[in-house]
Write an enzyme that holds these catalytic residues in place. Structure first.
Site, PDB file in Angstrom:
ATOM      1  N   HIS A 118       0.814  -1.211   0.000  1.00 42.08           N
ATOM      2  CA  HIS A 118       0.000   0.000   0.000  1.00 42.08           C
ATOM      3  C   HIS A 118       0.852   1.268   0.000  1.00 42.08           C
ATOM      4  CE1 HIS A 118       0.749   0.753   4.324  1.00 42.08           C
ATOM      5  NE2 HIS A 118       0.626  -0.554   4.472  1.00 42.08           N
ATOM      6  N   ASP A 119       0.401   2.241  -0.754  1.00 42.96           N
ATOM      7  CA  ASP A 119       1.009   3.576  -0.831  1.00 42.96           C
ATOM      8  C   ASP A 119       2.383   3.598  -1.487  1.00 42.96           C
ATOM      9  OD1 ASP A 119      -1.050   5.161   0.819  1.00 42.96           O
ATOM     10  OD2 ASP A 119      -0.514   3.526   2.167  1.00 42.96           O
ATOM     11  N   GLY A 172       4.923  -1.220   2.577  1.00 39.65           N
ATOM     12  CA  GLY A 172       4.161  -0.019   2.298  1.00 39.65           C
ATOM     13  C   GLY A 172       5.033   1.220   2.188  1.00 39.65           C
TER      14      GLY A 172
END
Length: 273
Positions: A121-122, A139
């Site tokens: 994520h991100d 992440g």
């Protein structure tokens, strides 16, 4: 009209360009946007607020846009954006952003995400990034243009990888890697510059020699690192590639800078792919 196999599941609300192909048993969510020429192969899953630009290929059993592996995530409308002509190979996973980051996971144009790689994520991947098989990105990882990450490598969350860097296979990367650098090992350390990559990308002799001198001064010289930084800034600070390295080092970092792990020799430099 799009070519959608009868067994595929396309949720009403998805935006699908006319030249899209969706294979058997693939699943496309309601908030997905598929650009011209996108190919979704058999059994692939594209979900969440996900945009695939023109020419993106998602191969069998890959999944893009599923929720982040973050216990703080509770269904917020975060998203994934994948740039033109990027290829995501079999069983690779790309998770959408989190509320603790920018809320978006981005992959640039002309990237190759090989089999079983994971983009957490991100993460922010620039253009022409290659992740070999089984690469794992935690992440919030940031990766610059034309970076190659060798198979089986794990990159800690929030690490930055400068453009044109190369990461050797089976490495554990816990700290930021300078632009044009080469590193490997568990835990990874700098071993020199990505000279082969620089030559392949058309950097001239003057630029390469300037980077070699700056690297030796920064990571193999005497005195404190701050003093060496000041000296390189004074002597070479106007050279564009050296200035880029210095700016990368001075930028905000959550993980700190990777340092050289052993004495650099000519073979270490020339073997960097």
């Amino acid at each position: 009209m799009p070519q959608i196999h009868p067994t595929a599941i396309v949720t009403p609300g998805a935006t699908i360009a006319e030249s899209v192909t969706i294979g058997p048993y693939a699943t496309v969510g309601a908030d997905v946007v598929l650009g011209e020429g996108v190919q979704i192969a058999a059994h692939a899953v594209v979900d969440g607020i996900t945009t695939l630009a023109e020419g993106v290929q998602i191969l069998p059993f890959a999944s893009v846009g599923l929720p982040p592996q973050d216990l703080k995530y509770h269904g917020e409308p975060t998203r994934v954006e994948v740039g033109p002509r990027t290829i995501i190979r079999e069983h690779a996973t790309v998770h959408r952003g989190s509320v603790g980051g920018e809320g978006v996971t981005r992959i640039g144009a002309d990237c190759l995400i090989m089999c079983v790689a994971h983009v957490g994520h991100d993460c922010q991947l620039a253009d022409k990034v290659i992740l070999a098989n089984n690469v794992m990105l935690g992440g919030h990882v940031q990766i610059g243009d034309n970076v190659f990450v060798g198979g089986g490598t794990a990159i800690h969350q929030s690490v930055r990888i400068g453009r044109q860097a190369v990461i050797g296979g089976m490495s554990g990367v816990e700290r930021d890697v300078i632009p044009f650098g080469s590193c490997m090992g568990n835990r990874a350390r700098l071993i020199g510059l990505n000279l082969i990559g620089l030559k392949r990308r058309g950097f001239n002799r003057e630029a390469i020699n300037a980077l070699r001198l700056a690297y030796r001064s920064l990571f193999l010289g005497r005195g404190t690192f701050d003093a060496r930084m000041a000296l390189v800034l004074q002597d070479q600070g106007t050279q564009p590639q050296v200035a880029e390295v210095l700016a990368f080092i001075e930028a905000s970092s959550r993980r700190g800078l990777m340092r050289a792990g052993r004495q650099l020799d000519e073979s270490a430099e020339t073997e960097a792919a």
